[in-house]
Design an enzyme around this catalytic site. Structure first.
Site: not given
Ligand code: GLA
Length: 746
Positions: A459, A526
């Site tokens: 990430d 997301d």
């Protein structure tokens, strides 16, 4: 200056694309034609074509006709964007490069050469012999073109590279632009405009590809769509600061270009130092689908190719967030395995003092508070259940409240004595500092040595702002950081060849062909709400094939939008990617669990087609229904989806048309409902009478539904009829989808 190169004209053709290149008289290569395939020329014809491409001079322009090369420069009279900007402290800012050597596939090239896919390498030196420029121009077998440059300083003075961009000419009829905007939770939003005189410039200064990345910049004939119009496109394969541009100069030339975006003083070349640009990719197609297919063919040509058996994944993030509890997470693993999940990914929160997002980031040591005996109980259970184990990292980031930031505040990127403004309570760790790089790498390798980790979710959750090197007076460090990121991935993967890596960055903010050289999956967004995902998947496939797109089924109420959707729409959306689940299964209703099981079984049965076929996106006249699908390479079958994203208008929706099938072949078209039928369904007559009411899913090879047991027989149609005439659409409520399985009959 002497040159051992006589020059050449080259015609390269692959997969319906031809590039005709003028590299005569020691000049840098100029593309005369890049577009649809043209017949193989003779040497005389090629020479005539070079002449025929020379425009007459406009009134009051310089006496040389415009000839933008891959790296245009002012010495040729070019007054558009220069390909190279830089100087030796103010001098040598307009280098005139002369090509010294030119090779096609490693063999010196002269005269006229007509060839298939191939690699051209040009080595040039400027007339003052201070700079060497090595250019590569490659036509890949799938018709994708790419180029990159390496610039080397040959003298004792330092050369500051301010900008290096490579550009490809496009014809006058390419007057409409399409690129992308977006933000966190809604990435890759298409935007269109007209290419006018001047420059349409997309600059990224975020140090990552960006949720608002231009992604691919297209120019095409007005009104171009997925299946029609001529479209030219560029993509900069770089995960740091970068640029894309379309330029129309007053003399009529039009270019699409791209490159890294360099910060002031970021690249300073001493004697024999080099700067290498990223690859700039260029794709031509008849319609956006063909442009996309060329990118897909390239991504799929990597070795080894991703297996079509992409493991169905469960990611725990939306199930538990930071609430790590070993019993709960093991229970989730058991529930996941029971519905058919094949890979389990433990997300943020397992390390250091990371109990929320304010602390512990950067300390890649398993938290003894949460995991007193380490991750072993979970990792072992996951493997015992027959699943792979994946672990989340964010290696380039730190919370200031972390052991690593306390021990090495000088490793935090900063341009001044103050630290940059925080984002999500975090700062950037400077991997351009060798000790910082080694520290992070060793912590990751130690975990890979201790645990059987099959997969890393890598990430990167903030923009790089004022990202300088504290140890070098704050000099910009984004270029070095990007290279260090690639290098670390390369090192870790060479030590762990089977390890898969997902590129995540606050969702989908690091998706580009640079990071794709080191990773196997991207997290699209997301935002898992299927209503929004329909659009995001549709456009993310403009660059990447479906097997790379992390595509999850989340809980009924979306955590990012608050919208509520039934499982059929969530799953019917998600199966067109690398399927996953991101949902607290302990809280899922029993009927959803059994339907989820059937959807996963359907996916496993069909994933070879879903993840290896050609993506087709239909140009809808009815904007509320999105039709898309995947057609197998041999045209023997396809799976399509028609998703209503709003109330039908018109009602009923227009005819369903499907492109990409063999027009001569006959196909059986059957609606398929691995879960419940869509709400508000009114089937058209051609679906036929439901014939298998009451049968179970298992006994109807997944065609039926648990809720109503309805199986529609569908009907046979020639492929050409499906593409041109179309068939009646059903009525369905908004935010519902119908999947069709299409099988060559006979
Ligand atoms: C980012 C990712 C999410 C999740 C969180 C964890 O936002 O996109 O999927 O991993 O970080 O902090």
């Amino acid at each position: 200056m002497p040159t051992d190169n006589q020059g050449a004209v080259l015609q390269l053709t692959a997969a319906g694309v031809t590039v005709l290149i003028d590299a005569t008289d020691g000049q840098l290569p100029a593309i005369i034609h890049w577009g649809p395939e043209i017949p193989a020329l003779t040497a005389d014809q090629a020479q005539t074509m070079v002449q025929a491409s020379v425009p007459v001079a406009g009134s009051n322009t310089v006496d040389l006709p415009p000839r933008p090369s891959l790296l245009p420069g002012q010495h040729s009279g070019w007054t558009g964007r220069p390909g190279l900007r830089g100087s030796f402290n103010g001098i040598g800012w307009s280098p005139k490069f002369r090509t010294r050597t030119l090779a096609l596939n490693g063999t010196p090239a002269t005269g006229f050469i007509s060839s298939g896919a191939g690699v051209l390498e040009f080595s040039a030196v400027d007339d003052a012999e201070r700079l060497r420029l090595d250019l590569v121009l490659e036509l890949l077998p799938g018709g994708l073109l790419r180029s990159r440059a390496r610039l080397t300083n040959l003298c004792d003075m330092a050369y500051a590279v301010e900008d290096l961009a490579l550009s490809f000419p496009i014809p006058a009829e390419a007057s409409e632009l399409l690129d992308f905007a977006g933000n966190h939770n809604y990435e890759r939003v298409p935007q269109r405009g007209t290419l006018r005189t001047g420059t349409h410039l997309r600059e990224n200064r975020k140090g990552r590809t960006g949720a608002d990345s231009a992604y691919i910049l297209h120019a095409g004939t007005p009104g171009f769509g997925f299946g029609h119009g001529d479209v030219w496109a560029v993509h900069t394969a770089w995960s740091g600061n970068h640029q894309h541009y379309a330029e129309h100069v007053f003399t009529g030339e039009q270019l699409l270009g791209g490159g890294e975006l360099l910060l002031p003083g970021e690249v300073l070349l001493g004697r024999h130092d080099s700067y290498s640009s990223p690859w700039i990719y260029a794709s031509f197609g008849a319609g956006l689908d063909e442009v996309a297919h060329r990118f897909h063919a390239h991504v799929r040509s990597r070795s080894p190719r991703l297996s079509a058996d992409r493991p169905v994944t469960l990611n725990v993030w939306e199930a538990v967030y930071f609430e790590h509890d070993a019993d709960k997470l093991i229970d989730l693993a058991e529930r996941a395995a029971a519905v058919g999940v094949e890979r389990y990914v433990l997300d943020d929160g397992w390390f250091g003092s990371r109990r929320d997002d304010t602390s512990g980031l950067g300390d890649w040591v398993v938290s003894a508070d949460v995991w007193p005996t380490g991750l072993h109980p979970l990792v072992d259970r996951v493997h015992a259940l027959g699943m792979q184990f994946g672990l989340w990292f964010e290696p380039e980031m730190v919370n200031p409240d972390s052991d690593v930031a306390r021990a090495h505040p000088e490793w935090i990127m900063a341009a001044r004595t103050d630290l940059p403004v925080e984002s999500r309570h975090q700062q950037v760790l400077n991997l351009g500092i060798p000790e910082a790089y080694e520290h992070v790498k060793e912590q990751i390798l130690a975990l890979l040595a201790e645990y059987r980790i099959d997969y890393i979710k890598w990430d990167h959750n903030r923009d790089l702002i004022e990202a300088g090197n504290q140890l070098d007076g704050g000099r910009p460090g984004v270029h070095e950081q990007t290279l260090a990121f690639y290098a670390m991935l390369g090192e870790i993967r060479s030590l762990h060849p089977g390890l898969e890596v997902e590129s995540c960055s606050s969702g989908g903010a690091r998706i580009d062909l640079g990071v794709l050289e080191h990773t196997d999956r991207v997290w699209v967004s997301d935002n898992i709400d299927p209503h929004d995902r329909q659009n995001m998947l549709r456009w993310t496939t403009q660059l990447l094939p479906p097997e790379y797109l992390g595509s999850h089924i989340a809980s009924g109420r979306s955590h990012t939008t608050g919208r509520q959707h039934g499982l059929a729409f969530r799953a019917g959306t998600a199966v067109f990617g690398h399927l996953g689940v991101e949902w607290d299964l302990a809280k899922a209703p029993a009927e959803d669990i059994s339907a989820l099981h059937r959807w996963i079984a359907f996916y496993k049965q069909e994933r070879c087609l879903l993840l290896t076929g050609d993506v087709v996106r239909m140009d809808g006249h009815d904007s509320n229904v999105l039709v898309h699908g995947v057609v197998s390479g041999d045209r023997s079958g396809a799976i399509f989806a028609a998703a209503a994203l709003d109330s039908l208008y018109p009602d009923p929706a227009g005819r369903l048309k499907l492109r990409g099938l063999d027009p001569e072949a006959t196909y059986r078209v059957e609606p398929v409902f691995p879960g419940a039928t869509p709400s508000g369904l009114l089937p058209p007559a051609w679906w036929g009478q439901p014939t298998a009411a009451g049968q179970t899913v298992e006994s109807t090879s997944l065609r039926g539904t648990a809720q109503d047991g309805v199986v529609f027989p569908g009907a046979n149609f020639p492929g050409g009829v499906l593409a041109t005439v179309g068939v009646a659409s059903p009525r369905i409520h908004p935010d519902q989808v119908v999947l069709y399985r299409i099988t060559r009959a006979g």
